[in-house]
Write a protein that holds these residues in place. Structure first.
Motif, PDB file in Angstrom:
ATOM      1  N   ILE A  73       0.851  -1.183   0.000  1.00 40.85           N
ATOM      2  CA  ILE A  73       0.000   0.000   0.000  1.00 40.85           C
ATOM      3  C   ILE A  73       0.887   1.233   0.000  1.00 40.85           C
ATOM      4  O   ILE A  73       1.739   1.388   0.881  1.00 40.85           O
ATOM      5  CB  ILE A  73      -0.936   0.013   1.223  1.00 40.85           C
ATOM      6  CG1 ILE A  73      -1.879  -1.181   1.165  1.00 40.85           C
ATOM      7  CG2 ILE A  73      -1.722   1.313   1.291  1.00 40.85           C
ATOM      8  CD1 ILE A  73      -2.762  -1.344   2.370  1.00 40.85           C
ATOM      9  N   ASN A  74       0.697   2.104  -0.995  1.00 38.36           N
ATOM     10  CA  ASN A  74       1.429   3.362  -1.074  1.00 38.36           C
ATOM     11  C   ASN A  74       0.502   4.488  -0.650  1.00 38.36           C
ATOM     12  O   ASN A  74      -0.577   4.651  -1.224  1.00 38.36           O
ATOM     13  CB  ASN A  74       1.929   3.624  -2.497  1.00 38.36           C
ATOM     14  CG  ASN A  74       2.972   2.625  -2.908  1.00 38.36           C
ATOM     15  OD1 ASN A  74       3.902   2.355  -2.164  1.00 38.36           O
ATOM     16  ND2 ASN A  74       2.814   2.058  -4.093  1.00 38.36           N
ATOM     17  N   ALA A  75       0.919   5.266   0.336  1.00 40.00           N
ATOM     18  CA  ALA A  75       0.111   6.384   0.824  1.00 40.00           C
ATOM     19  C   ALA A  75       0.921   7.661   0.724  1.00 40.00           C
ATOM     20  O   ALA A  75       1.979   7.778   1.349  1.00 40.00           O
ATOM     21  CB  ALA A  75      -0.320   6.127   2.265  1.00 40.00           C
ATOM     22  N   GLN A  76       0.428   8.606  -0.071  1.00 44.72           N
ATOM     23  CA  GLN A  76       1.098   9.894  -0.187  1.00 44.72           C
ATOM     24  C   GLN A  76       0.091  11.018  -0.356  1.00 44.72           C
ATOM     25  O   GLN A  76       0.348  12.029  -0.965  1.00 44.72           O
ATOM     26  CB  GLN A  76       2.084   9.879  -1.352  1.00 44.72           C
ATOM     27  CG  GLN A  76       1.485   9.581  -2.695  1.00 44.72           C
ATOM     28  CD  GLN A  76       2.544   9.578  -3.784  1.00 44.72           C
ATOM     29  OE1 GLN A  76       3.735   9.640  -3.510  1.00 44.72           O
ATOM     30  NE2 GLN A  76       2.106   9.515  -5.017  1.00 44.72           N
ATOM     31  N   ARG A  77      -1.097  10.811   0.208  1.00 46.69           N
ATOM     32  CA  ARG A  77      -2.164  11.791   0.085  1.00 46.69           C
ATOM     33  C   ARG A  77      -1.896  13.060   0.889  1.00 46.69           C
ATOM     34  O   ARG A  77      -2.303  14.133   0.506  1.00 46.69           O
ATOM     35  CB  ARG A  77      -3.466  11.165   0.581  1.00 46.69           C
ATOM     36  CG  ARG A  77      -4.609  11.416  -0.341  1.00 46.69           C
ATOM     37  CD  ARG A  77      -5.914  10.900   0.177  1.00 46.69           C
ATOM     38  NE  ARG A  77      -5.867   9.534   0.653  1.00 46.69           N
ATOM     39  CZ  ARG A  77      -6.934   8.819   0.916  1.00 46.69           C
ATOM     40  NH1 ARG A  77      -8.124   9.337   0.764  1.00 46.69           N
ATOM     41  NH2 ARG A  77      -6.839   7.590   1.350  1.00 46.69           N
ATOM     42  N   PHE A  78      -1.225  12.909   2.025  1.00 45.54           N
ATOM     43  CA  PHE A  78      -1.018  14.034   2.932  1.00 45.54           C
ATOM     44  C   PHE A  78       0.434  14.498   2.906  1.00 45.54           C
ATOM     45  O   PHE A  78       1.314  13.825   2.391  1.00 45.54           O
ATOM     46  CB  PHE A  78      -1.424  13.627   4.356  1.00 45.54           C
ATOM     47  CG  PHE A  78      -2.856  13.162   4.444  1.00 45.54           C
ATOM     48  CD1 PHE A  78      -3.901  14.057   4.380  1.00 45.54           C
ATOM     49  CD2 PHE A  78      -3.147  11.817   4.555  1.00 45.54           C
ATOM     50  CE1 PHE A  78      -5.214  13.637   4.450  1.00 45.54           C
ATOM     51  CE2 PHE A  78      -4.459  11.370   4.632  1.00 45.54           C
ATOM     52  CZ  PHE A  78      -5.495  12.294   4.572  1.00 45.54           C
ATOM     53  N   ARG A  79       0.692  15.645   3.523  1.00 40.89           N
ATOM     54  CA  ARG A  79       2.026  16.222   3.482  1.00 40.89           C
ATOM     55  C   ARG A  79       2.876  15.839   4.685  1.00 40.89           C
ATOM     56  O   ARG A  79       4.049  16.185   4.741  1.00 40.89           O
ATOM     57  CB  ARG A  79       1.927  17.746   3.384  1.00 40.89           C
ATOM     58  CG  ARG A  79       1.437  18.170   2.012  1.00 40.89           C
ATOM     59  CD  ARG A  79       1.337  19.638   1.880  1.00 40.89           C
ATOM     60  NE  ARG A  79       2.650  20.268   1.933  1.00 40.89           N
ATOM     61  CZ  ARG A  79       2.873  21.532   1.627  1.00 40.89           C
ATOM     62  NH1 ARG A  79       1.876  22.300   1.241  1.00 40.89           N
ATOM     63  NH2 ARG A  79       4.086  22.028   1.700  1.00 40.89           N
ATOM     64  N   THR A  80       2.282  15.134   5.654  1.00 39.92           N
ATOM     65  CA  THR A  80       3.069  14.708   6.808  1.00 39.92           C
ATOM     66  C   THR A  80       3.199  13.194   6.819  1.00 39.92           C
ATOM     67  O   THR A  80       2.300  12.467   6.375  1.00 39.92           O
ATOM     68  CB  THR A  80       2.427  15.167   8.138  1.00 39.92           C
ATOM     69  OG1 THR A  80       1.152  14.556   8.272  1.00 39.92           O
ATOM     70  CG2 THR A  80       2.290  16.677   8.181  1.00 39.92           C
ATOM     71  N   GLN A  81       4.314  12.763   7.352  1.00 33.31           N
ATOM     72  CA  GLN A  81       4.610  11.331   7.411  1.00 33.31           C
ATOM     73  C   GLN A  81       3.601  10.596   8.297  1.00 33.31           C
ATOM     74  O   GLN A  81       3.126   9.513   7.953  1.00 33.31           O
ATOM     75  CB  GLN A  81       6.018  11.175   7.979  1.00 33.31           C
ATOM     76  CG  GLN A  81       6.681   9.872   7.665  1.00 33.31           C
ATOM     77  CD  GLN A  81       8.099   9.864   8.190  1.00 33.31           C
ATOM     78  OE1 GLN A  81       8.288   9.824   9.398  1.00 33.31           O
ATOM     79  NE2 GLN A  81       9.066   9.913   7.295  1.00 33.31           N
ATOM     80  N   GLU A  82       3.249  11.196   9.414  1.00 29.29           N
ATOM     81  CA  GLU A  82       2.346  10.546  10.375  1.00 29.29           C
ATOM     82  C   GLU A  82       0.951  10.343   9.787  1.00 29.29           C
ATOM     83  O   GLU A  82       0.343   9.283   9.949  1.00 29.29           O
ATOM     84  CB  GLU A  82       2.268  11.390  11.649  1.00 29.29           C
ATOM     85  CG  GLU A  82       1.607  10.680  12.801  1.00 29.29           C
ATOM     86  CD  GLU A  82       2.312   9.387  13.193  1.00 29.29           C
ATOM     87  OE1 GLU A  82       1.604   8.430  13.571  1.00 29.29           O
ATOM     88  OE2 GLU A  82       3.550   9.319  13.127  1.00 29.29           O
TER      89      GLU A  82
END
Length: 139
Positions: A73-82
């Motif tokens: 699963i690749n998640a990059q929707r938000f600008r923070t790592q958390e």
């Protein structure tokens, strides 16, 4: 521990998280910070999944699944790592929840006599409409 269902929990040591640079907008921060998360979960080798759930999840045709039974699963929707990490875990939970419930088997039914008659009547009506459109003065 990642709680999936009433009696299914995934241990944190079964999840492999890797932080990579995200694509897209981000300003000066984009080239310095690895905010995107790549979450890997080995479904085929997981001891925390019941056998029936594992079989249903492996039978799913999902582009995120590798040939060895690892879900990526690749998640990059938000600008923070958390937030990306939480998003990836939430998507993993949603995927595993989809395999918790066994699908209800379909019971084959037969069309009723009245529905067969209605279908044939509709076909006859269409046929007469189309026959009326043809020109008959060819001879």
């Amino acid at each position: 521990m990642l709680r999936v269902g009433p009696n299914v929990e995934i241990a944190d040591d079964e999840l492999v998280e890797r932080f990579v640079r995200a694509a897209g907008p981000g300003g000066q921060n984009v080239n310095k910070v690895a905010t995107a998360v790549e979450l890997r979960f080995d479904i085929a080798g997981s001891p925390s999944l019941p056998e029936a759930v594992r079989a249903r999840l492996l039978a799913k045709r999902d582009r995120r699944m590798t040939g060895e039974g690892v879900l990526v699963i690749n998640a990059q929707r938000f600008r923070t790592q958390e937030r990306n990490r939480d998003d990836a875990r939430a998507r993993l939970v949603a995927f595993v929840e989809g395999g918790l419930h066994a699908p209800i088997p379909r019971i084959a039914t037969r069309p009723t006599r009245a529905s067969k008659v209605r279908r044939l009547e509709a076909k006859r009506e269409r046929s007469t409409i189309k026959q009326g459109r043809t020109r008959r003065d060819w001879d």
